[in-house]
Design a protein around this motif. Sequence first.
Motif, PDB file in Angstrom:
ATOM      1  N   UNK A  71      25.236 -19.427  17.422  1.00  0.00           N
ATOM      2  CA  UNK A  71      25.725 -20.326  18.481  1.00  0.00           C
ATOM      3  C   UNK A  71      27.067 -20.967  18.122  1.00  0.00           C
ATOM      4  N   UNK A  72      27.734 -20.449  17.092  1.00  0.00           N
ATOM      5  CA  UNK A  72      29.055 -20.955  16.732  1.00  0.00           C
ATOM      6  C   UNK A  72      29.010 -22.419  16.322  1.00  0.00           C
ATOM      7  N   UNK A  73      30.055 -23.169  16.698  1.00  0.00           N
ATOM      8  CA  UNK A  73      30.163 -24.554  16.217  1.00  0.00           C
ATOM      9  C   UNK A  73      28.987 -25.404  16.697  1.00  0.00           C
ATOM     10  N   UNK A  74      28.472 -25.111  17.891  1.00  0.00           N
ATOM     11  CA  UNK A  74      27.315 -25.883  18.389  1.00  0.00           C
ATOM     12  C   UNK A  74      26.102 -25.649  17.491  1.00  0.00           C
ATOM     13  N   UNK A  75      25.979 -24.442  16.974  1.00  0.00           N
ATOM     14  CA  UNK A  75      24.876 -24.121  16.073  1.00  0.00           C
ATOM     15  C   UNK A  75      24.999 -24.872  14.751  1.00  0.00           C
ATOM     16  N   UNK A  76      26.233 -24.953  14.245  1.00  0.00           N
ATOM     17  CA  UNK A  76      26.424 -25.689  12.988  1.00  0.00           C
ATOM     18  C   UNK A  76      26.115 -27.174  13.177  1.00  0.00           C
ATOM     19  N   UNK A  77      26.504 -27.721  14.325  1.00  0.00           N
ATOM     20  CA  UNK A  77      26.196 -29.125  14.602  1.00  0.00           C
ATOM     21  C   UNK A  77      24.677 -29.320  14.677  1.00  0.00           C
ATOM     22  N   UNK A  78      24.008 -28.384  15.319  1.00  0.00           N
ATOM     23  CA  UNK A  78      22.545 -28.452  15.406  1.00  0.00           C
ATOM     24  C   UNK A  78      21.939 -28.441  14.004  1.00  0.00           C
ATOM     25  N   UNK A  80      23.388 -29.344  11.205  1.00  0.00           N
ATOM     26  CA  UNK A  80      23.688 -30.612  10.530  1.00  0.00           C
ATOM     27  C   UNK A  80      22.659 -31.681  10.897  1.00  0.00           C
ATOM     28  N   UNK A  81      22.227 -31.690  12.138  1.00  0.00           N
ATOM     29  CA  UNK A  81      21.235 -32.699  12.561  1.00  0.00           C
ATOM     30  C   UNK A  81      19.865 -32.420  11.941  1.00  0.00           C
ATOM     31  N   UNK A  82      19.533 -31.143  11.846  1.00  0.00           N
ATOM     32  CA  UNK A  82      18.260 -30.788  11.191  1.00  0.00           C
ATOM     33  C   UNK A  82      18.309 -31.224   9.723  1.00  0.00           C
ATOM     34  N   UNK A  83      19.451 -30.978   9.072  1.00  0.00           N
ATOM     35  CA  UNK A  83      19.591 -31.345   7.657  1.00  0.00           C
ATOM     36  C   UNK A  83      19.507 -32.862   7.480  1.00  0.00           C
ATOM     37  N   UNK A  84      20.093 -33.597   8.409  1.00  0.00           N
ATOM     38  CA  UNK A  84      20.048 -35.067   8.323  1.00  0.00           C
ATOM     39  C   UNK A  84      18.608 -35.564   8.440  1.00  0.00           C
ATOM     40  N   UNK A  85      17.843 -34.965   9.337  1.00  0.00           N
ATOM     41  CA  UNK A  85      16.423 -35.331   9.475  1.00  0.00           C
ATOM     42  C   UNK A  85      15.672 -35.054   8.170  1.00  0.00           C
ATOM     43  N   UNK A 119      29.277 -31.860   5.117  1.00  0.00           N
ATOM     44  CA  UNK A 119      28.461 -31.896   6.343  1.00  0.00           C
ATOM     45  C   UNK A 119      27.243 -30.981   6.269  1.00  0.00           C
ATOM     46  N   UNK A 120      27.339 -29.908   5.515  1.00  0.00           N
ATOM     47  CA  UNK A 120      26.228 -28.955   5.443  1.00  0.00           C
ATOM     48  C   UNK A 120      25.481 -29.057   4.111  1.00  0.00           C
ATOM     49  N   UNK A 121      25.573 -30.206   3.473  1.00  0.00           N
ATOM     50  CA  UNK A 121      24.957 -30.353   2.140  1.00  0.00           C
ATOM     51  C   UNK A 121      23.453 -30.076   2.162  1.00  0.00           C
ATOM     52  N   UNK A 122      23.025 -29.189   1.264  1.00  0.00           N
ATOM     53  CA  UNK A 122      21.594 -28.908   1.071  1.00  0.00           C
ATOM     54  C   UNK A 122      21.279 -29.121  -0.417  1.00  0.00           C
ATOM     55  N   UNK A 123      20.018 -29.006  -0.768  1.00  0.00           N
ATOM     56  CA  UNK A 123      19.633 -29.211  -2.169  1.00  0.00           C
ATOM     57  C   UNK A 123      19.804 -27.948  -2.998  1.00  0.00           C
ATOM     58  N   UNK A 124      19.609 -26.813  -2.360  1.00  0.00           N
ATOM     59  CA  UNK A 124      19.762 -25.534  -3.063  1.00  0.00           C
ATOM     60  C   UNK A 124      20.117 -24.488  -2.024  1.00  0.00           C
ATOM     61  N   UNK A 125      20.753 -23.407  -2.483  1.00  0.00           N
ATOM     62  CA  UNK A 125      21.052 -22.327  -1.536  1.00  0.00           C
ATOM     63  C   UNK A 125      20.709 -20.977  -2.141  1.00  0.00           C
ATOM     64  N   UNK A 126      20.433 -20.033  -1.250  1.00  0.00           N
ATOM     65  CA  UNK A 126      20.178 -18.674  -1.713  1.00  0.00           C
ATOM     66  C   UNK A 126      21.523 -17.971  -1.911  1.00  0.00           C
ATOM     67  N   UNK A 127      21.616 -17.218  -3.014  1.00  0.00           N
ATOM     68  CA  UNK A 127      22.882 -16.552  -3.339  1.00  0.00           C
ATOM     69  C   UNK A 127      22.634 -15.119  -3.794  1.00  0.00           C
ATOM     70  N   UNK A 128      23.641 -14.274  -3.585  1.00  0.00           N
ATOM     71  CA  UNK A 128      23.598 -12.893  -4.051  1.00  0.00           C
ATOM     72  C   UNK A 128      24.581 -12.771  -5.206  1.00  0.00           C
ATOM     73  N   UNK A 129      24.103 -12.256  -6.331  1.00  0.00           N
ATOM     74  CA  UNK A 129      24.979 -12.140  -7.506  1.00  0.00           C
ATOM     75  C   UNK A 129      25.255 -10.680  -7.833  1.00  0.00           C
ATOM     76  N   UNK A 130      25.272  -9.852  -6.787  1.00  0.00           N
ATOM     77  CA  UNK A 130      25.503  -8.421  -7.020  1.00  0.00           C
ATOM     78  C   UNK A 130      26.947  -8.130  -7.413  1.00  0.00           C
ATOM     79  N   UNK A 131      27.818  -9.128  -7.318  1.00  0.00           N
ATOM     80  CA  UNK A 131      29.186  -8.950  -7.799  1.00  0.00           C
ATOM     81  C   UNK A 131      29.314  -9.474  -9.226  1.00  0.00           C
ATOM     82  N   UNK A 132      28.163  -9.770  -9.841  1.00  0.00           N
ATOM     83  CA  UNK A 132      28.155 -10.277 -11.219  1.00  0.00           C
ATOM     84  C   UNK A 132      27.667 -11.718 -11.238  1.00  0.00           C
TER      85      UNK A 132
END
Length: 290
Positions: A71-78, A80-85, A119-132
């Motif tokens: 949903x583009x920028x509207x999705x990111x705003x949505x 952000x609100x979920x993360x704030x909750x 604005x998008x701060x989370x506690x942890x994120x999933x990452x791919x380390x296939x580039x090392x």
Amino acid sequence: MTVRSFGARLAEEFSAGRHLCAGIDPHAPLLAEWGLADDAAGAERMGREVVAASAGIAACVKPQISFFERFGSAGFLALERVLADARAAGLLVVGDVKRGDIGSTFAAYADAWLAPGSPLEVDAMTVAAYMGFGTLSGAFPYVRDHGKGLFVLAATSNPEAREVQAARRADGSTLAAAMVADAEAFNAAAFGDEAVGSVGVVLGATLDLATFGIETAGEPAAELVAPALPVLAPGFGAQGARIEDAGTIFGRLGGALLANESRSILSGGSAGLAERVRTRAEAISAALAD
Ligand SMILES: O=C(O)c1cc(=O)[nH]c(=O)n1[C@@H]1O[C@H](COP(=O)(O)O)[C@@H](O)[C@H]1O
């Protein structure tokens, strides 16, 4: 002020018997089932309801970025609100963003998702380390000093995983086992005196992990000798693995396990959501307590 590590916050959840990771995956058909529009407002509503139903019951929630990004920028705003909750509810959030890039640009992804105050701060994120594994280093200061965590894809739950992740490197280890070893080495070096590490791995519950060269034999208590490796385990529910079998599937890796279910928790509409979260949370604590 001393910042508690992500591993320390996970350890607190595990001590309270919480091991469920409730997925926030607003698929279009699920939004329809909930009577919500397939738009940013619908995704936000579903996300906030999952947060409300999970607070104090699940160890964490895991929003999947793709369902908001469409949903583009509207999705990111949505989002952000979920993360704030989630923050207000005291719930840990794993941002399922599966980021991976050369080191200099991966660092900017780390800034986006892990920097305190972002604005998008989370506690942890999933990452791919296939580039090392070293490409992740831009996130390490957030992990070491700001209480953040990473979940490195190791043996993923999808059927195609084997062709890449069971392949052997020049040193003989499978790609999946090498990710596990790298995460364990990071934890030993940075969090040697803690019960649970802050860098974890993703291991699919649908897999026979031994065939990826990942040893699961043993009891979780032994693994907790320290620092235990956090394991984010998707594949329960809609992908076929049974949460009741988590202890058998993960063996020694069950001590610091986060069992994820997304569609199986979300499907059935909003009315029974709290009950579904509660029964899955009880099932996973029982499975790991056995
Ligand atoms: O990193 C993940 O979360 C992940 C890794 C993996 O190996 N398999 C996997 O299914 N996931 C995610 O976990 C969730 C699983 O959703 P359900 O199959 O609906 O329970 C989705 O958000 C997936 O993107």
